[in-house]
Enzyme design. Structure first.
Site, mmCIF file in Angstrom:
data_model
loop_
_atom_site.group_PDB
_atom_site.id
_atom_site.type_symbol
_atom_site.label_atom_id
_atom_site.label_comp_id
_atom_site.label_asym_id
_atom_site.label_seq_id
_atom_site.Cartn_x
_atom_site.Cartn_y
_atom_site.Cartn_z
ATOM 1 C CG ASP A 10 -1.629 -3.451 73.056
ATOM 2 O OD1 ASP A 10 -1.641 -2.225 73.222
ATOM 3 O OD2 ASP A 10 -2.112 -4.265 73.889
ATOM 4 C CB ILE A 11 0.167 -7.852 76.052
ATOM 5 C CG1 ILE A 11 -0.093 -6.617 76.884
ATOM 6 C CG2 ILE A 11 1.587 -8.327 76.140
ATOM 7 C CD1 ILE A 11 0.011 -6.892 78.369
ATOM 8 C CG ASN A 18 -5.888 6.087 74.265
ATOM 9 O OD1 ASN A 18 -6.631 6.555 73.399
ATOM 10 N ND2 ASN A 18 -5.679 4.786 74.399
ATOM 11 C CB VAL A 48 1.323 2.547 79.801
ATOM 12 C CG1 VAL A 48 2.839 2.536 79.979
ATOM 13 C CG2 VAL A 48 0.749 1.152 80.054
ATOM 14 C CG HIS A 58 1.315 4.087 74.540
ATOM 15 N ND1 HIS A 58 1.472 4.592 75.812
ATOM 16 C CD2 HIS A 58 0.040 3.640 74.461
ATOM 17 C CE1 HIS A 58 0.348 4.445 76.479
ATOM 18 N NE2 HIS A 58 -0.540 3.884 75.671
ATOM 19 C CG MET A 59 0.832 6.197 67.030
ATOM 20 S SD MET A 59 1.757 6.821 65.632
ATOM 21 C CE MET A 59 1.807 8.544 66.070
ATOM 22 C CG HIS A 60 -2.908 2.445 71.047
ATOM 23 N ND1 HIS A 60 -3.009 1.225 71.675
ATOM 24 C CD2 HIS A 60 -2.935 3.380 72.029
ATOM 25 C CE1 HIS A 60 -3.100 1.406 72.989
ATOM 26 N NE2 HIS A 60 -3.058 2.706 73.228
HETATM 27 P P1 AMP Z 1 -3.229 3.018 76.936
HETATM 28 O O1 AMP Z 1 -4.490 2.505 77.569
HETATM 29 O O2 AMP Z 1 -3.443 3.905 75.766
HETATM 30 O O3 AMP Z 1 -2.293 3.621 77.962
HETATM 31 O O4 AMP Z 1 -2.530 1.732 76.311
HETATM 32 C C1 AMP Z 1 -1.638 0.934 77.008
HETATM 33 C C2 AMP Z 1 -1.495 -0.307 76.170
HETATM 34 O O5 AMP Z 1 -0.322 -0.994 76.571
HETATM 35 C C3 AMP Z 1 -2.645 -1.291 76.299
HETATM 36 O O6 AMP Z 1 -3.237 -1.496 75.013
HETATM 37 C C4 AMP Z 1 -1.979 -2.563 76.845
HETATM 38 O O7 AMP Z 1 -2.532 -3.722 76.317
HETATM 39 C C5 AMP Z 1 -0.540 -2.362 76.428
HETATM 40 N N1 AMP Z 1 0.464 -3.003 77.242
HETATM 41 C C6 AMP Z 1 0.631 -2.905 78.593
HETATM 42 N N2 AMP Z 1 1.710 -3.603 78.985
HETATM 43 C C7 AMP Z 1 2.250 -4.135 77.858
HETATM 44 C C8 AMP Z 1 3.375 -4.967 77.603
HETATM 45 N N3 AMP Z 1 4.178 -5.402 78.582
HETATM 46 N N4 AMP Z 1 3.636 -5.347 76.321
HETATM 47 C C9 AMP Z 1 2.827 -4.933 75.334
HETATM 48 N N5 AMP Z 1 1.746 -4.138 75.506
HETATM 49 C C10 AMP Z 1 1.454 -3.755 76.748
#
Ligand code: AMP
Length: 114
Positions: A30-31, A87, A96, A100-102
């Protein structure tokens, strides 16, 4: 709904710090990390939200869990423990729209989350 930046990461059109890949799943850092280890595991097909999981794509979701478990072992955090979170939509804090699984590890997690 249009594809997201995660589709571009899957196609390697934009860079990501990839830590895991198989036929079904990509895992990348994660960025904006919220823990010493914060990886996003995503299916290689676009499923927009948790609400869009169905019998046709649920195997991908199972593969996210398998990937996270393998990664936890690989980094030696399986016994310490970790958190996996998905989420969904506004109240869930989803930003996004490609599920995605954090995967969060390397520190004590708190409950309830903020
Ligand atoms: P969510 O809020 O659950 O939709 O999480 C989206 C996650 O994607 C956030 O934790 C961001 O930091 C991460 N994110 C967004 N763009 C990128 C990217 N290009 N590379 C890595 N992580 C990203």
């Amino acid at each position: 709904m249009a594809e997201t930046i995660f589709s571009k990461i899957i196609r390697k059109e934009i860079p990501a710090d990839i830590v895991y890949e198989d036929d079904y799943v990509l895992g990348f850092k994660d960025i904006n990390p919220q823990a010493p280890f914060h990886v996003l595991f995503i299916p290689k097909v676009r499923i927009a939200t948790h609400n869009d999981i169905d019998n046709s794509n649920v195997d991908y979701v199972a593969k996210l869990h398998l990937a996270a478990g393998k990664y936890a072992k690989e980094i030696g955090e399986d016994e310490n423990g970790y958190r996996v979170v998905m989420n969904c939509n506004g109240n869930g804090g989803q930003t996004v729209f490609h599920i995605h699984m954090h995967f969060l590890a390397g520190r004590q997690m708190n409950w309830p989350p903020g």
